[in-house]
Design a protein around this motif. Structure first.
Motif, PDB file in Angstrom:
ATOM      1  N   GLY A  50     -22.196   5.584  13.634  1.00  0.00           N
ATOM      2  CA  GLY A  50     -20.738   5.502  13.762  1.00  0.00           C
ATOM      3  C   GLY A  50     -19.963   5.635  12.460  1.00  0.00           C
ATOM      4  O   GLY A  50     -18.746   5.847  12.476  1.00  0.00           O
ATOM      5  N   THR A  52     -20.053   7.903   9.917  1.00  0.00           N
ATOM      6  CA  THR A  52     -19.479   9.217   9.543  1.00  0.00           C
ATOM      7  C   THR A  52     -18.198   9.497  10.327  1.00  0.00           C
ATOM      8  O   THR A  52     -17.202   9.964   9.764  1.00  0.00           O
ATOM      9  N   THR A  53     -18.226   9.176  11.617  1.00  0.00           N
ATOM     10  CA  THR A  53     -17.033   9.405  12.437  1.00  0.00           C
ATOM     11  C   THR A  53     -15.844   8.617  11.884  1.00  0.00           C
ATOM     12  O   THR A  53     -14.715   9.115  11.819  1.00  0.00           O
ATOM     13  N   ARG A  54     -16.114   7.404  11.432  1.00  0.00           N
ATOM     14  CA  ARG A  54     -15.024   6.583  10.889  1.00  0.00           C
ATOM     15  C   ARG A  54     -14.548   7.125   9.537  1.00  0.00           C
ATOM     16  O   ARG A  54     -13.357   7.099   9.231  1.00  0.00           O
ATOM     17  N   HIS A 127     -16.518  12.143   3.608  1.00  0.00           N
ATOM     18  CA  HIS A 127     -17.383  12.333   4.779  1.00  0.00           C
ATOM     19  C   HIS A 127     -18.844  11.976   4.482  1.00  0.00           C
ATOM     20  O   HIS A 127     -19.544  11.431   5.328  1.00  0.00           O
ATOM     21  N   ARG A 207     -21.338  18.248  10.661  1.00  0.00           N
ATOM     22  CA  ARG A 207     -21.730  17.130  11.516  1.00  0.00           C
ATOM     23  C   ARG A 207     -23.146  17.345  12.059  1.00  0.00           C
ATOM     24  O   ARG A 207     -23.539  18.459  12.395  1.00  0.00           O
TER      25      ARG A 207
END
Ligand code: ASP
Ligand code: MG
Length: 262
Positions: A50, A52-54, A127, A207
């Motif tokens: 979670g 990386t998404t944040r 990122h 990603r």
């Protein structure tokens, strides 16, 4: 390509994704698997699940001048808490590393919000921060356990170039980066996802890029094998996080596995 001379036999490369290092128990399980490996190994890790998404959301928020400080603090707390759980009183250096990374992140996010930019190059250091943190945490845990482990900065090794086909690996430059690496250990822990462009600026592999990182490192190290560890047994009929009643497939031909992957 020559195998680095410190190796008696080619290393194995093992990659663990974010759900394998989602919490302290995950890190401990990975450390136990790594410790049991028979050969010299390069362990590639993703960011904690979670994260990386944040981080991607944080960079976007900063660039569009929305608030980001609170979320950044939450992430810092999450990583400090992990360090504390895993290393206890021996987590001093790791805490310092984590605080330094987050101070750098805060400066970087501040710059993004002043400039209002969110280009790939401008956001890459944000990122990719999750992998730098998770790989350091795993490395510190292995060291605390007395293992012969070194941290390999994949940014200094994996060099990408942009051509007509998009981003590709510059193998010659990457090999030079590997040559410069002298601190071999039985276990090399490397962040997935992160790399450099041919002028030395940090970039990411996109990603889900850690599998790709592991494959690139496997080729560069002339690895004996590459293992991409998952957190479910075998092959499932669908992604269990999307399809709750996905089942484990008992038997599968190579053709069917290929079809599923496709
Ligand atoms: N952490 C990165 C992502 O979530 C890369 C990876 O896990 O493969 O996309
Ligand atoms: Mg993945």
């Amino acid at each position: 390509m020559a195998v680095p001379r410190q190796y008696l036999s080619p290393p194995q490369v093992h990659k663990f994704g974010g759900s394998s290092v989602a919490d302290a128990d995950g890190f401990r399980r990975v450390a136990a698997i790594v410790t049991d490996l028979p050969a010299t190994s390069c362990i590639v890790v993703s960011a904690v699940a979670g994260v990386t998404t944040r981080l991607v959301a944080l960079a976007a928020a900063a660039a569009s001048r929305q608030a980001w400080q609170g979320d950044l603090d939450d992430l810092r707390y999450q990583h400090r808490h992990l360090a504390q759980e895993l290393l206890g009183s021996k987590s001093g250096d790791l805490h310092e590393f984590i605080d330094d990374r987050f101070a750098a992140l805060a400066r970087h996010l501040g710059a993004l919000s002043v400039l209002g930019v969110a280009t790939e190059l401008a956001t890459a250091p944000v990122h990719g921060a999750g992998e730098l943190l998770s790989s350091r945490i795993l490395h510190a845990l292995l060291q605390k356990q007395g293992k012969d482990a070194a941290w390999l900065d994949a940014r200094k090794i994996v060099v990408l170039e942009t051509g007509d086909a998009g981003k590709t690996v510059n193998w010659d430059a990457s090999r030079i980066g590997l040559d410069g690496w002298r601190h071999w250990a039985k276990i090399l822990v490397a962040p997935g996802f992160v790399a450099s462009d041919d002028t030395g600026r940090m970039v990411t592999l996109g990603r889900n890029g850690s599998d790709y990182s592991a494959a690139i490192l496997a080729r560069l190290l002339d690895a004996e094998s590459l293992s991409l560890w998952g957190d479910t047994d075998g092959v499932q009929s669908a992604d269990p996080s999307l399809v709750p009643d996905a089942v484990q497939i008992e038997q599968l031909s190579y053709d069917e596995a290929f079809e599923l992957a496709y």
